[in-house]
Design a protein around this motif. Structure first.
Motif, PDB file in Angstrom:
ATOM      1  N   ALA A  97       7.004   6.615 -38.721  1.00  9.06           N
ATOM      2  CA  ALA A  97       7.333   5.342 -38.228  1.00  9.06           C
ATOM      3  C   ALA A  97       7.183   5.294 -36.728  1.00  9.06           C
ATOM      4  N   PRO A  98       6.914   4.273 -36.156  1.00  9.92           N
ATOM      5  CA  PRO A  98       6.574   4.167 -34.603  1.00  9.92           C
ATOM      6  C   PRO A  98       8.263   3.932 -34.030  1.00  9.92           C
ATOM      7  N   VAL A  99       8.954   3.207 -34.744  1.00 10.07           N
ATOM      8  CA  VAL A  99      10.224   2.433 -34.208  1.00 10.07           C
ATOM      9  C   VAL A  99      11.504   2.638 -35.081  1.00 10.07           C
ATOM     10  N   THR A 100      12.612   2.926 -34.586  1.00  6.10           N
ATOM     11  CA  THR A 100      13.818   3.113 -35.268  1.00  6.10           C
ATOM     12  C   THR A 100      14.646   1.814 -35.305  1.00  6.10           C
ATOM     13  N   ALA A 101      15.017   1.242 -36.353  1.00  9.58           N
ATOM     14  CA  ALA A 101      16.001   0.204 -36.398  1.00  9.58           C
ATOM     15  C   ALA A 101      17.282   0.728 -36.297  1.00  9.58           C
ATOM     16  N   GLY A 102      18.562   0.200 -35.586  1.00  9.30           N
ATOM     17  CA  GLY A 102      19.733   0.847 -35.302  1.00  9.30           C
ATOM     18  C   GLY A 102      19.842   1.636 -34.155  1.00  9.30           C
ATOM     19  N   GLY A 103      20.866   2.184 -33.926  1.00  4.49           N
ATOM     20  CA  GLY A 103      20.808   2.867 -32.932  1.00  4.49           C
ATOM     21  C   GLY A 103      22.332   2.836 -32.134  1.00  4.49           C
ATOM     22  N   ILE A 104      22.653   3.055 -31.051  1.00  2.00           N
ATOM     23  CA  ILE A 104      23.720   2.999 -30.376  1.00  2.00           C
ATOM     24  C   ILE A 104      24.478   1.498 -30.127  1.00  2.00           C
ATOM     25  N   ARG A 105      25.494   1.173 -30.769  1.00  2.00           N
ATOM     26  CA  ARG A 105      26.313  -0.229 -30.831  1.00  2.00           C
ATOM     27  C   ARG A 105      26.146  -0.698 -29.314  1.00  2.00           C
ATOM     28  N   THR A 106      25.575  -1.983 -29.078  1.00  2.00           N
ATOM     29  CA  THR A 106      25.381  -2.650 -27.884  1.00  2.00           C
ATOM     30  C   THR A 106      26.690  -3.274 -27.367  1.00  2.00           C
ATOM     31  N   LYS A 107      27.647  -3.253 -28.139  1.00  2.00           N
ATOM     32  CA  LYS A 107      28.938  -4.100 -28.012  1.00  2.00           C
ATOM     33  C   LYS A 107      29.746  -3.158 -27.080  1.00  2.00           C
TER      34      LYS A 107
ATOM     35  N   PHE B  28      28.356  -1.841 -24.210  1.00  2.00           N
ATOM     36  CA  PHE B  28      27.612  -1.924 -23.019  1.00  2.00           C
ATOM     37  C   PHE B  28      27.718  -3.253 -22.555  1.00  2.00           C
ATOM     38  N   ASN B  29      27.497  -3.399 -21.265  1.00  2.00           N
ATOM     39  CA  ASN B  29      27.506  -4.605 -20.381  1.00  2.00           C
ATOM     40  C   ASN B  29      26.202  -5.010 -20.342  1.00  2.00           C
ATOM     41  N   ASN B  30      25.773  -6.140 -20.793  1.00  2.00           N
ATOM     42  CA  ASN B  30      24.353  -6.736 -21.074  1.00  2.00           C
ATOM     43  C   ASN B  30      23.956  -7.227 -19.681  1.00  2.00           C
ATOM     44  N   THR B  31      24.536  -7.277 -18.678  1.00  2.00           N
ATOM     45  CA  THR B  31      24.097  -7.782 -17.338  1.00  2.00           C
ATOM     46  C   THR B  31      23.668  -6.671 -16.459  1.00  2.00           C
ATOM     47  N   THR B  32      24.157  -5.175 -16.795  1.00  2.00           N
ATOM     48  CA  THR B  32      23.739  -4.049 -16.199  1.00  2.00           C
ATOM     49  C   THR B  32      23.243  -2.847 -16.974  1.00  2.00           C
ATOM     50  N   MET B  33      23.445  -2.809 -18.187  1.00  2.00           N
ATOM     51  CA  MET B  33      23.356  -1.888 -19.267  1.00  2.00           C
ATOM     52  C   MET B  33      24.177  -0.616 -19.030  1.00  2.00           C
ATOM     53  N   GLU B  34      25.098  -0.984 -18.354  1.00  2.00           N
ATOM     54  CA  GLU B  34      26.158  -0.062 -17.942  1.00  2.00           C
ATOM     55  C   GLU B  34      27.351   0.108 -19.290  1.00  2.00           C
ATOM     56  N   SER B  35      27.781   1.212 -19.610  1.00  2.00           N
ATOM     57  CA  SER B  35      28.650   1.430 -20.586  1.00  2.00           C
ATOM     58  C   SER B  35      30.246   0.963 -20.014  1.00  2.00           C
ATOM     59  N   LYS B  36      30.864   0.525 -21.292  1.00  2.00           N
ATOM     60  CA  LYS B  36      32.133  -0.263 -21.122  1.00  2.00           C
ATOM     61  C   LYS B  36      33.210   0.862 -21.044  1.00  2.00           C
ATOM     62  N   LEU B  37      32.524   1.851 -21.906  1.00  2.00           N
ATOM     63  CA  LEU B  37      33.660   3.065 -22.149  1.00  2.00           C
ATOM     64  C   LEU B  37      33.593   4.151 -20.995  1.00  2.00           C
ATOM     65  N   CYS B  38      32.559   4.232 -20.331  1.00  2.00           N
ATOM     66  CA  CYS B  38      32.163   5.190 -19.255  1.00  2.00           C
ATOM     67  C   CYS B  38      31.613   4.673 -18.078  1.00  2.00           C
ATOM     68  N   PRO B  39      32.137   4.342 -17.018  1.00  2.00           N
ATOM     69  CA  PRO B  39      31.429   3.699 -15.814  1.00  2.00           C
ATOM     70  C   PRO B  39      30.512   4.827 -15.481  1.00  2.00           C
ATOM     71  N   GLY B  40      29.351   4.376 -14.986  1.00  2.00           N
ATOM     72  CA  GLY B  40      28.299   5.335 -14.366  1.00  2.00           C
ATOM     73  C   GLY B  40      27.150   5.655 -15.300  1.00  2.00           C
ATOM     74  N   LEU B  41      27.586   5.325 -16.714  1.00  2.00           N
ATOM     75  CA  LEU B  41      26.747   5.792 -17.720  1.00  2.00           C
ATOM     76  C   LEU B  41      26.027   4.522 -18.277  1.00  2.00           C
ATOM     77  N   TYR B  42      24.831   4.697 -18.485  1.00  2.00           N
ATOM     78  CA  TYR B  42      23.889   3.599 -18.778  1.00  2.00           C
ATOM     79  C   TYR B  42      22.892   4.045 -20.041  1.00  2.00           C
ATOM     80  N   ALA B  43      22.300   3.226 -20.906  1.00  2.00           N
ATOM     81  CA  ALA B  43      21.655   3.580 -21.786  1.00  2.00           C
ATOM     82  C   ALA B  43      20.558   2.205 -21.840  1.00  2.00           C
ATOM     83  N   THR B  44      19.147   2.642 -22.307  1.00  2.00           N
ATOM     84  CA  THR B  44      18.111   1.753 -22.229  1.00  2.00           C
ATOM     85  C   THR B  44      17.264   1.935 -23.283  1.00  2.00           C
ATOM     86  N   GLY B  45      16.587   1.140 -23.832  1.00  2.00           N
ATOM     87  CA  GLY B  45      15.375   1.305 -24.694  1.00  2.00           C
ATOM     88  C   GLY B  45      15.726   1.306 -26.055  1.00  2.00           C
TER      89      GLY B  45
END
Ligand code: FAD
Length: 409
Positions: free
Chosen positions: A341-351, A353-370
């Motif tokens: 498969a080329p793509v995975t459905a599902g992944g790390i829960r977005t709730k 993360f702050n969607n205006t910055t992609m920064e973790s709400k649980l750990c400031p300074g940590l970001y996730a993308t893609g």
């Protein structure tokens, strides 16, 4: 001491995050860690080596995940126009094929070359052969390979196509900080069905309308359908695979309309006329209308013996043949796995993360993308666009936060 930013993963979203960070904060040292011997291995194989880098129809409808609205800020702050501007700015001429955007060269390699050149120009430090398995936060600093960073962007992709560096082992970099993972499914992939008929049609491609039905979910795609030994493939099938993969408990069925330009009544009229003129057995009834092998298999599917005389066909029987032509149905038994498969459905829960910055709400300074996040797009450029949009937003946000001297607490 100078602030430092690390990016783990040198795929589409990691590379653009590095560039966005370096552009927004030129004095910020940016280091990108990639486990493969070179960055962007996956970009090279996108779009069959042509890289379908985005789509002109950038609506949320084409995205999926527990909270699909999460994509809205990234897609509006770095959407189609900004993405095309960005690529034009680094030297890429693009062209549209329908709604799909490709490099004019039709070479994915040129997209990667330009991204790497821009990283070089912006003094992004790229470290390959660096498989990061541990990320710790000590005294407000993230530690990677004994080096301290002020912020980290995790851009490690999902679990699909493990030979390209994405085997699902890197979710742990985020779950170690309390982030949670949804169920994972391989998508945009071939669908396995009962094989009685598909096996006999192996290798045949047709232009058709394919519809999947699973409980109250349906989805229809128009395009090429390829019959294979194990089931169905081809562009019209790939986008049905999300429903097939995530709804096995609802016994999905795929219906193929093998003559979409004609109504059932029109086909009945064509066949009635043909049957009145033609001698011989059913074996040749559909010759000249459909692919010969497909025609014969469809007649068997409709319950006929190919040795049956055409002259004996009743009107009711002709209608039965038209019905099979319009609805050739297959019970779904699964989808091809993560390996293909080329793509995975599902992944790390977005709730979390702050969607205006992609920064973790649980750990400031940590970001996730893609793709590591629980967002996947349809086939047609939407997955790369998510990587570009989320990556750019994360890189820009991280760089601006460090420029402003904000503390990660
Ligand atoms: C064959 C194929 C064709 C595709 N075609 C298209 C297309 O035409 N259009 C489209 O929109 N999408 C397409 N996609 C999907 C698209 O490529 C992905 O959704 C997109 O690349 C995801 O970007 P990403 O940056 O999140 O992850 P990736 O591009 O997967 O990059 C992740 C990177 O992180 C590295 N990595 C992982 N873990 C670690 C670690 N622990 N330490 C260091 N490095 C690590 C990996 O080696 C990889 O280089 C295709 C995918 C495949 C496989």
């Amino acid at each position: 001491m100078k602030n430092k930013l690390a990016i783990i993963g040198g795929g589409a979203s990691g590379l653009i995050a590095a560039i966005a960070a370096a552009r927004n904060n030129p004095s910020l040292p940016v280091t990108l860690f990639e486990r493969n011997t070179r960055v962007g291995k996956k970009i090279l194989v996108t779009g069959n080596g042509r890289c379908n880098l985005t789509n002109t129809d950038l609506t949320e409808y084409h995205y999926h995940g527990e909270d699909v609205g999460f994509v809205s800020v990234a897609l509006s702050s770095f959407g189609l126009e900004k993405t095309l501007e960005f690529f034009a700015d680094i030297g890429l001429l693009t062209k549209a094929e329908g709604n799909e955007i490709y490099p004019y060269s039709l070479q994915a390699g040129t997209v990667l070359d330009l991204l790497r050149a821009e990283c070089d120009k912006r003094s992004v430090e790229i470290l390959c052969d660096q498989y990061i398995t541990s990320l710790k936060k000590i005294n407000n600093q993230f530690i990677i390979n004994d080096i301290a960073f002020d912020s980290v962007i995790v851009a490690c992709g999902g679990k699909a196509s493990p030979h390209l560096g994405t085997d699902g082992s890197s979710y742990q970099l985020l779950t170690d900080f309390g982030h949670t993972l949804t169920e994972l499914y391989p998508v945009i992939t071939q669908i396995k069905t009962e094989t009685d008929y598909v096996k006999q049609l192996k290798g045949i491609k047709i232009e058709a309308v394919a519809e999947i039905v699973a409980a109250n979910l349906t989805r229809t795609c128009i395009g090429e359908v390829l019959f294979t030994e194990y089931g169905l493939s081809g562009p019209a099938i790939l986008d049905l695979s999300r429903i097939a993969a995530t709804n096995t408990q609802n016994s999905p069925v795929i219906h193929i309309d093998t003559m979409p330009e004609y109504s059932r009544d029109e086909i009945t009229a064509i066949l009635t006329k043909k049957a009145n003129k033609q001698n011989g057995t059913l074996e040749e009834l559909l010759t000249g209308i459909l692919n010969k092998r497909l025609g014969q298999v469809l007649l068997k599917y409709a319950g006929f013996d190919l040795k049956y005389e055409i002259s004996l066909l009743s009107y009711k029987e002709i209608k039965k043949i038209s019905a099979a032509i319009k609805q050739f149905s297959f019970k779904v038994t699964g989808v091809k796995g993560f390996q293909n498969a080329p793509v995975t459905a599902g992944g790390i829960r977005t709730k979390d993360f702050n969607n205006t910055t992609m920064e973790s709400k649980l750990c400031p300074g940590l970001y996730a993308t893609g793709e590591i996040l629980d967002i996947d797009g349809d086939c047609g450029g939407w997955n790369l666009q998510w990587a570009w949009s989320s990556g750019y937003l994360a890189g820009k946000s991280a760089a601006e936060k460090l420029k402003n001297g904000d503390k990660n607490d």
